[in-house]
Design an enzyme around this catalytic site. Sequence first.
Site, PDB file in Angstrom:
ATOM      1  N   TYR A 138       9.038   6.294  44.618  1.00 15.75           N
ATOM      2  CA  TYR A 138       8.757   5.225  43.650  1.00 15.75           C
ATOM      3  C   TYR A 138       7.253   5.085  43.509  1.00 15.75           C
ATOM      4  CZ  TYR A 138       8.476   0.506  41.617  1.00 15.75           C
ATOM      5  OH  TYR A 138       8.188  -0.579  40.824  1.00 15.75           O
ATOM      6  N   ASP A 156       0.364   8.891  46.704  1.00 12.37           N
ATOM      7  CA  ASP A 156       0.551   7.474  46.401  1.00 12.37           C
ATOM      8  C   ASP A 156       0.748   6.749  47.735  1.00 12.37           C
ATOM      9  OD1 ASP A 156       1.228   4.952  45.650  1.00 12.37           O
ATOM     10  OD2 ASP A 156       2.965   5.520  44.428  1.00 12.37           O
ATOM     11  N   LYS A 158      -0.653  -3.101  47.967  1.00 17.17           N
ATOM     12  CA  LYS A 158      -0.044  -3.878  49.061  1.00 17.17           C
ATOM     13  C   LYS A 158      -1.061  -4.381  50.101  1.00 17.17           C
ATOM     14  CE  LYS A 158       4.578  -2.475  48.060  1.00 17.17           C
ATOM     15  NZ  LYS A 158       4.945  -1.201  47.436  1.00 17.17           N
TER      16      LYS A 158
END
Length: 429
Positions: free
Chosen positions: A144, A239, A267
């Site tokens: 994702y 990523d 995050k």
Amino acid sequence: MERKRSEELYNEALNYFPGGVNSPVRAFKAVEGAPLFIKKGQGPHIWDEDGNKFIDFCCSFGPLILGHNHPDVHENITENLQNGTSFGAPTKLENELADIILSRNPFIDKIRFVSSGTEAVMSGIRLARGYTGKNKVIKFEGCYHGHVDSLLVKAGSGLATFGESSSAGVPDNVAADTIVIPLNDEQALEACFEKYKDELACAIIEPIPANNGLLLQEKSFLLKLRELCTANGVLLFFDEVISGFRVAFSGAAEYYDIAPDIVSYGKIIGGGLPVGAYGAKEHIMKSVSPDGPVYQAGTLSGNPVAMSAGIAQLSVCSQKGFYEDQEERTKMMVDHINSHASEKGYDFEIFTVGSIFWLAFSDKDAIRRADEIGSDMTPFKMLHKALLERGVYVGPSGYEVGFVSLVHSEEILKEASEKFCDALDEIFA
Ligand SMILES: *Cc1c(COP(=O)(O)O)cnc(C)c1O
């Protein structure tokens, strides 16, 4: 467990937001009951609006590596807030956060702050295309990368397929430049490079795939990917929105000692406030506006309040032994629960890396590909409910991983392990 107030708030929210939420997984569609509305968090605990207290392993889906309301983060935000919230002009706080990161990260020379992980990935993809002058992107099934149009694609059948969008609203021609192949499959990777090598801008991967279960890759596979990218002039894009500052300060790149060409962060980097970032070596970052032709901008990019949260959080993370300690405590909890499950013969195992863990209902020793995950989520639903009843909060989907923070002490983790074991006994009874 009383959930009356959460239910009322959820019913009210249904009038305001699609599905009553501002991000889909929060709606509890994959588990039972209405979502809990959270009132506050302190250390390893959260409290919902009905006053129920939980040990929290969701940790805002990753950002809160120091737990809730860590005093250093709280203090730095409060202090900088006195000066106002946003200027649309540079502040020294941006330099400070960049220096904390770049002075310790051997993989990137320059960084650009944005406001979310999605934005970081989207900008990084544009940079890869602008720098190489090529358009196609390799993506791995089960990874994702935020809700970037061109990456909301899944694999069809076959060895290497052109992406087929997994969201309405993504035009076929946008998805068509994304080639999706399975994780941990060297043959598919080689075939894909062979076929598309002249058209590929980059290969993007979560080096520690943690958004679709925890699909730990064989290091040899990641090395193969690095080798093929180098040999074909294709950029390797890690990523690290979830793995960055989580498994090591410089993320999975440091953990595996594999150098990516472009990296995205999110995050943890913002200390619980909205921050993302992308970075690369100087010769690549030189392409970014205003130095180069790849345009990218943001009204609230490098926001001073968000920077101050990131500065406080990453200062703690950069202390010696931080990651070893996180990993050790996590392992202690996971080992305890896994030995209980195996003694009792349950088809259940927790997979873990660093302070990330995933609750897998499986009899396999390892799960490395999205298609190896069982499709029956009933046992997870039962476990989720049994854990909530015992005061343990994990993300409301069997595909989400859990996180241990600095303030999940040995004592808290022991308490949590016992509750996990008890909950497993109930659902396997
Ligand atoms: C969370 C995540 C994103 C998206 O970040 P947002 O801040 O939610 O936009 C992208 N990539 C990975 C690997 C993530 O874990």
